[in-house]
Design a protein around this motif. Structure first.
Motif, mmCIF file in Angstrom:
data_model
loop_
_atom_site.group_PDB
_atom_site.id
_atom_site.type_symbol
_atom_site.label_atom_id
_atom_site.label_comp_id
_atom_site.label_asym_id
_atom_site.label_seq_id
_atom_site.Cartn_x
_atom_site.Cartn_y
_atom_site.Cartn_z
ATOM 1 N N VAL A 11 0.850 -1.300 -0.125
ATOM 2 C CA VAL A 11 -0.085 0.091 -0.023
ATOM 3 C C VAL A 11 0.806 1.370 -0.099
ATOM 4 O O VAL A 11 0.680 2.177 -0.635
ATOM 5 N N CYS A 12 1.925 1.195 0.724
ATOM 6 C CA CYS A 12 2.688 2.425 1.199
ATOM 7 C C CYS A 12 3.433 2.753 -0.352
ATOM 8 O O CYS A 12 3.438 4.038 -0.444
ATOM 9 N N LEU A 13 4.126 1.792 -0.815
ATOM 10 C CA LEU A 13 4.966 1.984 -1.946
ATOM 11 C C LEU A 13 4.258 2.583 -3.062
ATOM 12 O O LEU A 13 4.857 3.035 -3.790
ATOM 13 N N THR A 14 2.925 2.582 -3.140
ATOM 14 C CA THR A 14 2.321 3.014 -4.367
ATOM 15 C C THR A 14 2.302 4.677 -4.333
ATOM 16 O O THR A 14 2.035 5.063 -5.388
ATOM 17 N N SER A 15 2.573 4.974 -3.232
ATOM 18 C CA SER A 15 2.787 6.830 -3.270
ATOM 19 C C SER A 15 3.925 7.209 -3.625
ATOM 20 O O SER A 15 5.046 6.756 -3.482
ATOM 21 N N CYS A 16 3.806 8.166 -4.726
ATOM 22 C CA CYS A 16 5.077 8.710 -5.317
ATOM 23 C C CYS A 16 5.857 9.852 -4.591
ATOM 24 O O CYS A 16 6.969 9.623 -4.359
ATOM 25 N N GLY A 17 4.909 10.757 -3.926
ATOM 26 C CA GLY A 17 5.476 11.567 -3.236
ATOM 27 C C GLY A 17 5.158 11.611 -1.762
ATOM 28 O O GLY A 17 4.084 10.812 -1.362
ATOM 29 N N SER A 18 5.708 12.364 -0.826
ATOM 30 C CA SER A 18 5.531 12.262 0.593
ATOM 31 C C SER A 18 5.784 13.467 1.001
ATOM 32 O O SER A 18 6.850 14.289 0.737
ATOM 33 N N ASN A 19 5.152 14.088 1.998
ATOM 34 C CA ASN A 19 5.445 15.094 3.163
ATOM 35 C C ASN A 19 6.119 14.639 4.360
ATOM 36 O O ASN A 19 6.003 15.554 5.144
ATOM 37 N N THR A 20 6.356 13.517 4.466
ATOM 38 C CA THR A 20 6.744 12.922 5.786
ATOM 39 C C THR A 20 8.060 12.371 5.593
ATOM 40 O O THR A 20 8.212 11.557 4.715
ATOM 41 N N SER A 21 8.765 12.549 6.525
ATOM 42 C CA SER A 21 10.175 12.010 6.609
ATOM 43 C C SER A 21 10.575 11.488 7.876
ATOM 44 O O SER A 21 10.084 12.121 8.984
ATOM 45 N N ILE A 22 11.644 10.758 8.096
ATOM 46 C CA ILE A 22 12.133 10.335 9.274
ATOM 47 C C ILE A 22 13.185 11.178 9.960
ATOM 48 O O ILE A 22 14.243 11.953 9.339
ATOM 49 N N VAL A 23 12.908 11.726 11.101
ATOM 50 C CA VAL A 23 13.514 12.414 12.174
ATOM 51 C C VAL A 23 14.929 11.520 12.750
ATOM 52 O O VAL A 23 15.973 12.010 12.830
ATOM 53 N N SER A 24 14.494 10.564 13.357
ATOM 54 C CA SER A 24 15.494 9.431 14.112
ATOM 55 C C SER A 24 14.745 8.410 14.351
ATOM 56 O O SER A 24 13.551 8.129 14.090
ATOM 57 N N SER A 25 15.534 7.257 14.438
ATOM 58 C CA SER A 25 14.940 5.732 14.620
ATOM 59 C C SER A 25 16.191 5.203 15.564
ATOM 60 O O SER A 25 17.014 5.268 15.720
ATOM 61 N N TRP A 26 15.480 3.986 16.256
ATOM 62 C CA TRP A 26 16.262 3.146 17.010
ATOM 63 C C TRP A 26 15.464 1.703 16.952
ATOM 64 O O TRP A 26 14.217 1.479 16.631
#
Length: 222
Positions: A11-26
């Motif tokens: 579902v997610c990878l069908t989206s071409c553009g995004s207004n969301t990005s990762i800031v940090s992860s663990w």
């Protein structure tokens, strides 16, 4: 198991553009999605508005109803006063072995400068030649400079300007209930949250990409 996120990835990878990005992860260095056996997962959205909570949880749960379940059916006003141990006992009794949580952290407003554009004429050509010939745009060879400049200059140059953007920060966690521990976490920032479903999809997409990047989730098969 990996199948927990198979439908989500599609579902997610069908989206071409995004207004969301990762800031940090663990991630827990000893845990991966491939080795954790999540057969029944609770989806928890910690938001103040109950309707937004339900729509967010339903959005995620609908991706794979066989595994994902909205938390409002289990953790609600009826058991709000229970202790954490009692709530955990309810989930374990119901057979949950994993939890995905979403929590709104904060909103930050930032002022950004958007540069102007110059030297762009949209490929229309020089007035009086091609499209502009013989008054193709209402301007013939006999038109004065004032009319010519007033008609075309605005399209040729636009000045820069300042705009305010509000970024919304959300924390997404994955818990292993069997061992009662956090195994993966990330913070995302989203520019536009006017459409809740789109924002949830973008957050999930960003998280899936990050899980692959940091090794918690197996790389996409070619």
């Amino acid at each position: 198991m990996k199948k927990l996120f198979i439908a989500l990835v599609c579902v997610c990878l069908t989206s071409c553009g995004s207004n969301t990005s990762i800031v940090s992860s663990w991630r827990d260095p000893n845990a991966t999605l491939a080795t954790e056996n999540f057969k029944k997962v609770l989806v928890v959205a910690l938001v103040k508005d109950e309707s937004t909570r339900r729509s967010t949880e339903n959005r995620i749960a609908s991706i794979n109803p066989a595994i994902l379940n909205a938390s409002y059916n289990y953790l609600n006003q009826q058991n709000l006063d229970l202790t954490q141990e009692q709530k955990l006992s309810i989930l374990q009794t119901e057979g949950f072995d994993g939890v995905i949580t979403m929590r709104f952290i904060r909103a930050d407003t930032q002022t950004q400068y958007v540069p102007g554009t110059a030297g762009y004429y949209g490929g229309m050509g020089y007035p009086g030649m091609g499209y502009g010939y013989a008054g193709g745009y209402g301007m013939g060879y006999g038109a004065g400079f004032g009319g010519w400049y007033g008609a075309y200059a605005p399209a040729y140059y636009s000045p820069g300007y300042y705009q305010e953007n509000t970024y919304y920060y959300v924390e997404t966690n994955i818990f292993d209930l069997k061992n009662n521990k956090l195994v993966w976490s990330a913070t995302t920032k989203s520019l536009d949250v006017s459409d809740t479903d789109t924002t949830v999809d973008e957050i999930m997409q960003a998280c899936v990409n990050e899980m692959r990047k940091d090794g918690y989730m197996a790389p996409k098969s070619k």
